[in-house]
Design an enzyme around this catalytic site. Sequence first.
Site, PDB file in Angstrom:
ATOM      1  N   SER A 171      47.664   0.424 -43.801  1.00 43.74           N
ATOM      2  CA  SER A 171      47.873  -0.683 -42.861  1.00 43.74           C
ATOM      3  C   SER A 171      47.222  -2.006 -43.204  1.00 43.74           C
ATOM      4  O   SER A 171      47.478  -3.013 -42.545  1.00 43.74           O
ATOM      5  CB  SER A 171      47.394  -0.286 -41.465  1.00 43.74           C
ATOM      6  OG  SER A 171      48.436   0.314 -40.777  1.00 43.74           O
ATOM      7  N   SER A 222      50.000  -1.793 -40.031  1.00 44.36           N
ATOM      8  CA  SER A 222      49.870  -2.197 -38.642  1.00 44.36           C
ATOM      9  C   SER A 222      49.014  -3.440 -38.429  1.00 44.36           C
ATOM     10  O   SER A 222      49.081  -4.075 -37.390  1.00 44.36           O
ATOM     11  CB  SER A 222      49.268  -1.042 -37.818  1.00 44.36           C
ATOM     12  OG  SER A 222      47.965  -0.738 -38.295  1.00 44.36           O
ATOM     13  N   LYS A 225      41.388  -7.653 -35.674  1.00 47.03           N
ATOM     14  CA  LYS A 225      42.508  -6.822 -35.210  1.00 47.03           C
ATOM     15  C   LYS A 225      42.158  -6.306 -33.807  1.00 47.03           C
ATOM     16  O   LYS A 225      41.013  -5.930 -33.561  1.00 47.03           O
ATOM     17  CB  LYS A 225      42.699  -5.669 -36.199  1.00 47.03           C
ATOM     18  CG  LYS A 225      43.908  -4.782 -35.964  1.00 47.03           C
ATOM     19  CD  LYS A 225      44.060  -3.767 -37.112  1.00 47.03           C
ATOM     20  CE  LYS A 225      45.209  -2.805 -36.915  1.00 47.03           C
ATOM     21  NZ  LYS A 225      45.373  -1.859 -38.046  1.00 47.03           N
TER      22      LYS A 225
HETATM   23  N1  GLN Z   1      52.394   2.901 -41.948  1.00 46.98           N
HETATM   24  C1  GLN Z   1      51.479   3.931 -41.592  1.00 46.98           C
HETATM   25  C2  GLN Z   1      51.864   4.513 -40.242  1.00 46.98           C
HETATM   26  O1  GLN Z   1      52.920   4.214 -39.800  1.00 46.98           O
HETATM   27  C3  GLN Z   1      50.107   3.381 -41.655  1.00 46.98           C
HETATM   28  C4  GLN Z   1      49.396   3.093 -40.384  1.00 46.98           C
HETATM   29  C5  GLN Z   1      47.951   2.667 -40.577  1.00 46.98           C
HETATM   30  O2  GLN Z   1      47.411   2.650 -41.695  1.00 46.98           O
HETATM   31  N2  GLN Z   1      47.287   2.362 -39.472  1.00 46.98           N
HETATM   32  O3  GLN Z   1      51.193   5.270 -39.629  1.00 46.98           O
END
Ligand code: GLN
Length: 482
Positions: A175, A151, A76
């Site tokens: 995420s 993400s 990532k």
């Molecule tokens: N969906 C969550 C957010 O919008 C999770 C983000 C994450 O785990 N990096 O922040």
Amino acid sequence: MGYLDQSLEKIHQDLKEHKVTVTKLVEEAIEKATKLQKECNAFVTFTTEDALQKAKELDQKEITENLFFGIPFAIKDNYATKNVLSTGSSRILNNYLPIYESTATDLLNHADAISIGKTVLDELAMGGSGLSGATGVVKNPLDPQRLIGGSSAGSCAAVTAGVVPFALGSDTGDSVRKPASFGGIVGFKPTWGRISRFGLYPFAPSLDTVAFFTRNVKDSAYAFDILNGYDNKDMTSFNFPKEKVYSKIDGNLKSPKIAVLKEIYETISNPEIKNKFDHFFNQCKKLGIQVDLISIDKKLYDTIYATYMILSCSEATSNNANLDGVNFGNYQDGNDIDKAIIATRTNGFGELIKRRFIFGSYFLSKENQDKMFLKAKKLRRLIVEDVNRILNQYDAIVLPASGNIAPLFEEVNPTDRLSDEYLLLENHMAIANFGGLPSITIPCIEHEGLPIGINITGKAFQDKEVLNLAYALEKMIGGNKK
Ligand code: GLN
């Protein structure tokens, strides 16, 4: 199909028996990645030449017992990789070449895994859709009309498509565990502090966890073995001896008991999907697992999303203050330093994260701190206490990772954000980040030909137990079907 659709164990066996070379594996990964890039836009950067060079070197070496030997993987793009572009999928860092290597990628490099490139994420990991990366939207390889979720969108797409059998993500709210559900693969977030976060760009450090995707549970156990351990470069890393769990994962469970949180489970609105999950829990019972539908204080759990947003946006705005064009990030000229910083941040960030920074600053401002930020911290503690109370009586909390299959692009944000289904079912996985708990999503059911995962969350530091339960359930379900 090819080699890279298989488990680490299987690929390793074939390497040992000289049925395939490391170079062949890397070539397969590059070929598939090129195709995936055209169809789904999963990568920001390819490191093809370095990967082929390393493959050549490894092909001269004796193959060790290490399952990561010669395995292509993806990273990532919010991990700092030395001299390799590390953008966080943000315009503000679109030419940033770190002078250091994150601990997680360093450990993988030392384990002789081979990175083939850096993957797209929601900008600086803030988001759950894969729509907000600076280089464009990431599509779901199972159906490019749909999102893969985020993400950690590109890393999930890469494993889903069989480009690599392992990819690094990060998990602050869900995420890794949410996209894993939409891709029909495994996503594991270990206990907070067990894997060093040195070199992982901070989003909300009290929640951020190094996390990853694999095609099956045992591969996740192996990755955990490589990655866990104390690191003096990360002051939040636990001073625990390195743990090796892989060889202990056998799926044998001693009078297992799982809790299904009633008020969350019952918000699934699609009756067909609900039936399929009911069937799954009935199968668990047949396997000898005690499955209890237990009632929770809905009023408390209704606050998960708000608590998550208040805490994560507040931490994000303060942790990203160094992206100002002076310390880090593309400097935009201005007549004085204030103007330059404003221009840098205005041009450098996308809409979504600007909104989050504004929220964060609002929650942290003097007049709101007590009633918002501190209140959210208290709610976090209350939720964690309640979850730990349940986990003292059960081996794990088990719930669907999502109430539905990956959404179509045109139905993004289809759910009423104040509905129970959204507030509880689509956000419950943040509980594991609140408590730093180990939590894993594995493929479970299919609906209209697409996967939905089940999520398993256990007590802090019981990473091995969570993996073992997940392995038993994976065997029962029959594993990845794609
Ligand atoms: N969906 C969550 C957010 O919008 C999770 C983000 C994450 O785990 N990096 O922040």
